[in-house]
Design an enzyme around this catalytic site. Structure first.
Site, PDB file in Angstrom:
ATOM      1  N   HIS A   5       0.793  -1.234   0.000  1.00  0.00           N
ATOM      2  CA  HIS A   5       0.000   0.000   0.000  1.00  0.00           C
ATOM      3  C   HIS A   5       0.819   1.275   0.000  1.00  0.00           C
ATOM      4  CE1 HIS A   5      -2.274  -3.319   1.793  1.00  0.00           C
ATOM      5  NE2 HIS A   5      -3.210  -2.881   0.986  1.00  0.00           N
ATOM      6  N   ARG A  25      -6.143  15.890   3.475  1.00  0.00           N
ATOM      7  CA  ARG A  25      -5.615  16.603   4.643  1.00  0.00           C
ATOM      8  C   ARG A  25      -4.109  16.375   4.761  1.00  0.00           C
ATOM      9  NH1 ARG A  25     -10.264  16.519   8.486  1.00  0.00           N
ATOM     10  NH2 ARG A  25     -11.322  18.417   7.868  1.00  0.00           N
ATOM     11  N   ARG A  44      -3.669   4.171  -4.262  1.00  0.00           N
ATOM     12  CA  ARG A  44      -5.062   4.329  -3.809  1.00  0.00           C
ATOM     13  C   ARG A  44      -5.424   5.772  -3.485  1.00  0.00           C
ATOM     14  NH1 ARG A  44      -7.812  -0.592  -1.885  1.00  0.00           N
ATOM     15  NH2 ARG A  44      -6.497  -2.241  -2.666  1.00  0.00           N
ATOM     16  N   ARG A  88      -1.943  10.471  15.302  1.00  0.00           N
ATOM     17  CA  ARG A  88      -3.165  10.643  14.517  1.00  0.00           C
ATOM     18  C   ARG A  88      -3.722  12.032  14.771  1.00  0.00           C
ATOM     19  NH1 ARG A  88      -8.093  10.064  12.586  1.00  0.00           N
ATOM     20  NH2 ARG A  88      -9.885  10.024  13.964  1.00  0.00           N
ATOM     21  N   GLY A  90      -7.195  13.996  13.864  1.00  0.00           N
ATOM     22  CA  GLY A  90      -8.503  13.748  13.257  1.00  0.00           C
ATOM     23  C   GLY A  90      -9.596  14.516  13.954  1.00  0.00           C
ATOM     24  N   GLU A 180     -14.590   8.271  17.715  1.00  0.00           N
ATOM     25  CA  GLU A 180     -13.832   8.379  16.469  1.00  0.00           C
ATOM     26  C   GLU A 180     -13.673   6.952  15.967  1.00  0.00           C
ATOM     27  OE1 GLU A 180      -9.835   7.899  16.335  1.00  0.00           O
ATOM     28  OE2 GLU A 180     -10.721   6.392  17.640  1.00  0.00           O
ATOM     29  N   MET A 181     -12.788   6.689  15.026  1.00  0.00           N
ATOM     30  CA  MET A 181     -12.823   5.357  14.413  1.00  0.00           C
ATOM     31  C   MET A 181     -11.465   4.655  14.258  1.00  0.00           C
ATOM     32  SD  MET A 181     -15.880   5.930  11.636  1.00  0.00           S
ATOM     33  CE  MET A 181     -16.292   4.190  11.566  1.00  0.00           C
ATOM     34  N   GLU A 182     -10.392   5.193  14.829  1.00  0.00           N
ATOM     35  CA  GLU A 182      -9.068   4.616  14.534  1.00  0.00           C
ATOM     36  C   GLU A 182      -8.103   4.442  15.710  1.00  0.00           C
ATOM     37  OE1 GLU A 182     -10.198   7.409  12.889  1.00  0.00           O
ATOM     38  OE2 GLU A 182     -10.872   6.467  11.040  1.00  0.00           O
ATOM     39  N   ASP A 205     -18.428  17.522  15.896  1.00  0.00           N
ATOM     40  CA  ASP A 205     -19.878  17.429  16.096  1.00  0.00           C
ATOM     41  C   ASP A 205     -20.148  16.893  17.495  1.00  0.00           C
ATOM     42  OD1 ASP A 205     -18.848  15.023  14.298  1.00  0.00           O
ATOM     43  OD2 ASP A 205     -20.403  14.234  15.610  1.00  0.00           O
TER      44      ASP A 205
END
Ligand code: HPA
Length: 236
Positions: A5, A25, A44, A88, A90, A180-182, A205
Site C-alpha cells: 500500500h 488533509r 489508492r 493521529r 482527526g 472516532e474510528m481509529e 460534532d
C-alpha cells in the site's frame, strides 16, 4: 522494498509520522507546514509526504477511515519503514455535555466496539493506551494555543451509522469523551512494534447537542490542532 500500500523507497519516510484519515488533509498539512515536501505515495490516492518542520524531518500519511484501514498503514509504516512516533490528527464526535465543538480531545486511552482487538487477544481485553510523553506535550502545546483540551478515554467505533441511535450512551455512562474510528487500532499496533502513538482529535460534532462545525470552522480548527500535534511530535 515497498509494501502493498506504500510506494516509498526505504528512507523516504521519517521516523515521525502524522496520520490524518483524509489523504487530502495529508496534502494540506505537507503544503502548509513542511519545508520542501516530497510526495512518496499515491497508491489508492492515499497521499504520503515527507518534508521538514522546524528543521526536523517528518512525514504525513493518510490512513483512510476505520481500524482495518489505519492498521494497514500503521503496520507498514512501523514494520517496513521504521516509524517510531505516530500521531493521529482527526476529528471526533463529543458524547459528553462538557465537551464542546472545536475543543480538543487527547485520547489517553481508546476503547472499541471493534472485534479486531478482542480477536487478537483471544476474547480478552487489551487496554490501548497513548504514549505519556506525547500526551503531556500535546496537552501543553494545545493549552498554550488557547484550545479547551480534554484528556481521557475515546471510543474507536466500527460503526458510523449505527442502527441503534443511542448506542453511544453506554460508553458515555462510563465517562468516554468522544467517538472516532481509529485510535484503538493505532495504539494496539504501536505497542506491538515498540513505537509511540497518540491521537489528537478536534470535536467536529456533538451527539449530545446535535451541533456540528461548518466546513470552514473544521478547516481552521484542524490547522491549529496540527500545529499543536506537530510541536508535540518533534519534541525531543
Ligand atoms: N462518530 C464516529 N467518528 C466520528 C464522529 C462520530 O460521530 N464524528 C467525527 N468522527
Amino acid at each position: 522494498m515497498t509494501t502493498p500500500h506504500l510506494a516509498a523507497k526505504p528512507g523516504d519516510i521519517a521516523d515521525i509520522v502524522l496520520l490524518p484519515g483524509d489523504p487530502l488533509r495529508a496534502k494540506l498539512i505537507a503544503e502548509r507546514f513542511f519545508d520542501n515536501p516530497q510526495c512518496y505515495n499515491e497508491v489508492r490516492g492515499m497521499y504520503g509526504f515527507t518534508g521538514s518542520y522546524k528543521g526536523r524531518r517528518v512525514s504525513v500519511q493518510g490512513t483512510g477511515m476505520g481500524i482495518p484501514s489505519i492498521s494497514i498503514y500503521a503496520h507498514e509504516l512501523m514494520a517496513t519503514y521504521g516509524a517510531k512516533t505516530l500521531v493521529r490528527v482527526g476529528t471526533c464526535g463529543a458524547i459528553q455535555a462538557q465537551v464542546g465543538l472545536r475543543d480538543l480531545v487527547v485520547a489517553q486511552a481508546a476503547s472499541t466496539d471493534s472485534s479486531l482487538i478482542s480477536t487478537r487477544f483471544k476474547g480478552m481485553s487489551f487496554a490501548p493506551t497513548a504514549d505519556f510523553d506525547l500526551l503531556r506535550r500535546a496537552w501543553q502545546s494545545a493549552v498554550s494555543r488557547g484550545f479547551n483540551v480534554h484528556v481521557g478515554n475515546v471510543l474507536s467505533t466500527d460503526t458510523f451509522y449505527d442502527e441503534e441511535p443511542d448506542a453511544w450512551k453506554l460508553w458515555a455512562r462510563y465517562n468516554v469523551l468522544a467517538l472516532e474510528m481509529e485510535a484503538a487500532g493505532l495504539y494496539t499496533l504501536a505497542a506491538r512494534h515498540g513505537a509511540r502513538a497518540l491521537a489528537v482529535l478536534m470535536v467536529s460534532d456533538s451527539l449530545v447537542t446535535h451541533q456540528k462545525l461548518s466546513p470552514d470552522e473544521r478547516q481552521t480548527g484542524f490547522v491549529d490542532m496540527v500545529t499543536a500535534a506537530l510541536d508535540a511530535a518533534i519534541a525531543e
